[in-house]
Motif scaffolding. Structure first.
Motif, PDB file in Angstrom:
ATOM      1  N   ARG A 188       0.833  -1.212   0.000  1.00 27.71           N
ATOM      2  CA  ARG A 188       0.000   0.000   0.000  1.00 27.71           C
ATOM      3  C   ARG A 188       0.862   1.254   0.000  1.00 27.71           C
ATOM      4  NH1 ARG A 188      -3.278  -3.106   3.693  1.00 27.71           N
ATOM      5  NH2 ARG A 188      -5.061  -3.912   2.534  1.00 27.71           N
ATOM      6  N   ASN A 242       0.578   4.239  -2.723  1.00 23.14           N
ATOM      7  CA  ASN A 242       0.335   5.626  -2.308  1.00 23.14           C
ATOM      8  C   ASN A 242       1.483   6.547  -2.711  1.00 23.14           C
ATOM      9  OD1 ASN A 242      -2.111   4.884  -1.197  1.00 23.14           O
ATOM     10  ND2 ASN A 242      -1.317   4.703   0.887  1.00 23.14           N
ATOM     11  N   GLN A 285      -5.906   6.919  12.556  1.00 22.25           N
ATOM     12  CA  GLN A 285      -5.456   6.779  11.172  1.00 22.25           C
ATOM     13  C   GLN A 285      -4.790   8.052  10.666  1.00 22.25           C
ATOM     14  OE1 GLN A 285      -5.010   4.327   9.440  1.00 22.25           O
ATOM     15  NE2 GLN A 285      -5.435   4.600   7.274  1.00 22.25           N
ATOM     16  N   LEU A 333      -0.950   8.369   9.401  1.00 29.24           N
ATOM     17  CA  LEU A 333      -0.598   8.853   8.067  1.00 29.24           C
ATOM     18  C   LEU A 333       0.311  10.075   8.136  1.00 29.24           C
ATOM     19  CD1 LEU A 333      -4.026   8.484   6.226  1.00 29.24           C
ATOM     20  CD2 LEU A 333      -1.970   7.130   5.840  1.00 29.24           C
ATOM     21  N   TYR A 375       4.001  10.338   6.641  1.00 33.30           N
ATOM     22  CA  TYR A 375       4.325  11.404   5.680  1.00 33.30           C
ATOM     23  C   TYR A 375       5.583  12.160   6.116  1.00 33.30           C
ATOM     24  CZ  TYR A 375       4.139  15.912   3.320  1.00 33.30           C
ATOM     25  OH  TYR A 375       4.471  17.041   2.610  1.00 33.30           O
ATOM     26  N   ASN A 397      -3.783   8.254  -0.558  1.00 28.26           N
ATOM     27  CA  ASN A 397      -4.316   7.208   0.318  1.00 28.26           C
ATOM     28  C   ASN A 397      -5.807   6.994   0.069  1.00 28.26           C
ATOM     29  OD1 ASN A 397      -4.056   5.533   2.989  1.00 28.26           O
ATOM     30  ND2 ASN A 397      -5.764   6.913   3.351  1.00 28.26           N
ATOM     31  N   SER A 398      -6.540   8.088  -0.100  1.00 27.41           N
ATOM     32  CA  SER A 398      -7.983   7.985  -0.322  1.00 27.41           C
ATOM     33  C   SER A 398      -8.305   7.437  -1.705  1.00 27.41           C
ATOM     34  CB  SER A 398      -8.649   9.357  -0.128  1.00 27.41           C
ATOM     35  OG  SER A 398      -8.518   9.796   1.217  1.00 27.41           O
ATOM     36  N   TRP A 411      -7.867   3.599  -1.372  1.00 26.05           N
ATOM     37  CA  TRP A 411      -8.882   2.896  -0.602  1.00 26.05           C
ATOM     38  C   TRP A 411     -10.261   2.965  -1.240  1.00 26.05           C
ATOM     39  CZ3 TRP A 411      -8.369  -0.755   2.775  1.00 26.05           C
ATOM     40  CH2 TRP A 411      -7.195  -0.859   3.505  1.00 26.05           C
TER      41      TRP A 411
END
Length: 581
Positions: free
Chosen positions: A91, A95, A146, A150, A154, A185-186, A189
């Motif tokens: 992932r 990303n 979360q 993140l 970052y 990320n969005s 997902w």
């Protein structure tokens, strides 16, 4: 938001890009839906049978997968080194790729990336006020954790790495921000699919590799030097997994897991990923590993799932799976009012075990039983409870459940409860609660029962089933059900503390429905027919509406399952008293 002319131009560039790279829109178009959905896939003909039901075909060479990232001319070398050291998982690769490509001025993915949303409806994108609407719910804490995770990722790894890669690409001016990484990320997902890729596509033989004339660097074949065929860091279980660091259950699949001739990989498939969700899907997606269905080898295609013909310009939707509103809002940023697949998560805090009496002994018993510390109570369970009308088709299931419980009492000293066929709570969770709630005399009885089986010298270890049987015979259900009632009361208290009761949420939603039906000029307070009219309430944001629908559903399920638990507890206590007298 882009103006209509710019939006139309972007869509045209994307459709041309798809066509140049081998995609075929055979019986559908991609077009703008509305401000909530964005773009969607629509039928372009009412006779899908003319294309054998195949609506859209996309070559898998066009998919964005972890293998593509590892083979990318710009990112590949750096990512392969990190991947080999175990520093990153799949992932992260996806990303990172999306973040970099969004910032690259001459990205070959630009026509696709320009079509993606710039903001999202999941809680990570909520304003502070909107996030407060989730206080007391599982999502509130999960979102905080979360976002913190993140942000740490970052600042600790992504920021400097993206800058380095952009400089290598000749771009020293672009500035990366946390919002770029949050966007990536969005995108992953909300749009990634679990793709069953043919093994021969992922690991092609050297003499089978053919040149590809895509308008981008070919990088879809996986290299065999990074060991990703069987080992993926933080991969997800094929059926279900949890998002680490919070309590949100997410249905999904391993990013890469090998099963015979199929390798399951999560990735983005441009075109297919514009299909929106519907409980009654009108299409499904499949993979053509040869040319037998689409005529395009190694492709993904959209297949009509309806028997009758499509009306022209009807939206074609797929199903994202049977997901509750907690998962839909957390991952995709939308909810379904009165969602038939909604569920309630109940858990016993692991850290609380240390403070209970006889914690060491109970911890050993929990480990021996492979205890489940939480459970998902699906709405459908209520159809088989004390307060639901029974139907003939359920009798078989009830009988199996009763037999399973009867088998637990090998001495016959504890009778099967009369209510067992109406108990809606999973046995795996109840046996956990029995163990936690166990009194001293019950703990001694469990030890005695197990000694009878394995001997005082411990010639063998008792099986999981034997430990569960001993716990049930020693404890029965009363202690577990009392603990369950307590957990549900705490959950309801947390849910109502900040937003009131279920009725309060219903009132807010009814007010919103009334406002939505008002003419816009009344809501804004503009002059109408020479006089100024005002609507007393302000139209709420979509994020707030989703939050209220979600939390109301949680309160409703908590109330209904609490009613079931309290009734079962009373029956259990009554039968315990009767047996003792």
């Amino acid at each position: 938001m882009a103006n209509p002319e710019e939006a139309t131009a972007r869509l045209e560039r994307f459709l041309q890009w798809l066509q140049v790279n081998g995609a075929q829109l055979r019986a559908c178009n991609i077009k703008y839906c509305d401000s909530n959905k964005g773009c969607g896939v629509y039928s372009s003909t009412n006779d899908a049978s003319a294309s054998d039901g195949v609506l859209l075909v996309v070559p898998l060479n066009l998919a964005i997968t972890p293998m593509r990232v590892l083979q990318d001319p710009l990112l590949g070398s750096e990512c392969r080194a990190m991947f080999a050291e175990g520093e990153v998982d799949d992932r992260f690769l996806m990303n990172l790729f999306l973040t970099v490509e969004r910032l690259r001025k001459n990205s070959s993915w630009k026509p696709y990336l320009d079509m993606l949303p710039t903001t999202f409806g999941n809680p990570l994108w909520f304003t502070d006020d909107e996030l407060l609407e989730l206080r007391g719910t599982t999502l509130f804490r999960a979102t905080e954790l979360q976002k913190k995770s993140l942000l740490s990722l970052y600042n600790g790894k992504v920021k400097d790495l993206v800058k380095k890669l952009l400089i290598l690409d000749g771009d020293s001016e672009s500035e990366v921000s946390f919002d770029d990484f949050l966007w990536a990320n969005s995108v992953f997902w909300t749009r990634a699919l679990n793709i069953p890729l043919p093994n021969s596509f992922v690991f092609p033989q050297i003499n089978e590799v053919q040149d590809n004339s895509l308008s981008m660097e070919k990088s879809s074949e996986a290299s065999t030097d990074h060991g990703c065929s069987e080992e993926m860091i933080n991969g997800k279980d094929v059926q279900k997994s949890e998002v680490k660091g919070n309590d949100i259950e997410v249905n999904g699949a391993e990013l890469m897991s090998e099963q015979k001739d199929t390798v399951w990989v999560e990735g983005l498939v441009p075109g297919i990923d514009f299909c929106n969700h519907d409980l009654k899907a009108s299409a499904t997606w499949e993979v053509d590993g040869t040319v037998s269905v689409t005529g395009v080898p190694f492709s993904m295609y959209l297949l009509s799932a309806v028997q009758s013909s499509f009306p022209i310009e009807k939206e074609i939707c797929i199903s994202y799976g049977n997901k509750g509103n907690e998962e839909l809002l957390y991952l995709y940023g939308f909810v379904i009012d009165n969602n038939p697949d909604d569920y309630l998560m109940v858990h016993y805090p692991v850290e609380a075990i240390e403070s209970i009496p006889f914690s060491d002994s109970k911890s050993q018993l929990l480990e021996a039983q492979k205890a489940e510390m939480r459970c998902l109570l699906h709405k459908s369970l209520l159809d088989h409870g004390f307060f639901a009308a029974s139907s003939p088709k359920d009798k078989g299931k009830d009988t199996c459940k009763a037999v399973q419980t009867c088998n637990y009492s090998w001495s016959g000293q504890r009778k099967t409860p009369s209510y067992v066929n109406k108990l809606v709570f999973p046995e795996d969770f109840l046996t956990t609660l029995r163990t936690i709630a166990m009194r001293e005399d019950e703990l001694f009885k469990v030890s005695s029962l197990l000694e009878e089986l394995v001997g005082t010298e411990g010639e063998r270890q008792p099986s999981e089933a034997e430990v569960r049987a001993a716990v049930w015979e020693a404890c029965g259900d009363s202690g577990a059900l009392q603990l369950l009632v307590d957990l549900l009361h705490v959950k309801m208290t947390n849910l109502e503390e900040y937003s009131g009761t279920e009725d309060c949420d219903t009132e807010l939603l009814e007010q919103e429905a009334h406002i939505t039906g008002c003419p816009k000029e009344f809501i804004k307070g503009d002059t109408v027919n020479g006089s100024r009219e005002w609507c007393r309430c302000k139209k709420m944001s979509r994020n707030k509406w989703c939050s209220i629908v979600y939390r109301r559903g949680q309160k409703q399920l908590t109330r209904l399952f609490l009613k079931e638990a309290e009734h079962a507890l009373q029956l259990s206590l009554s039968e315990d008293s009767a047996n003792q007298s």
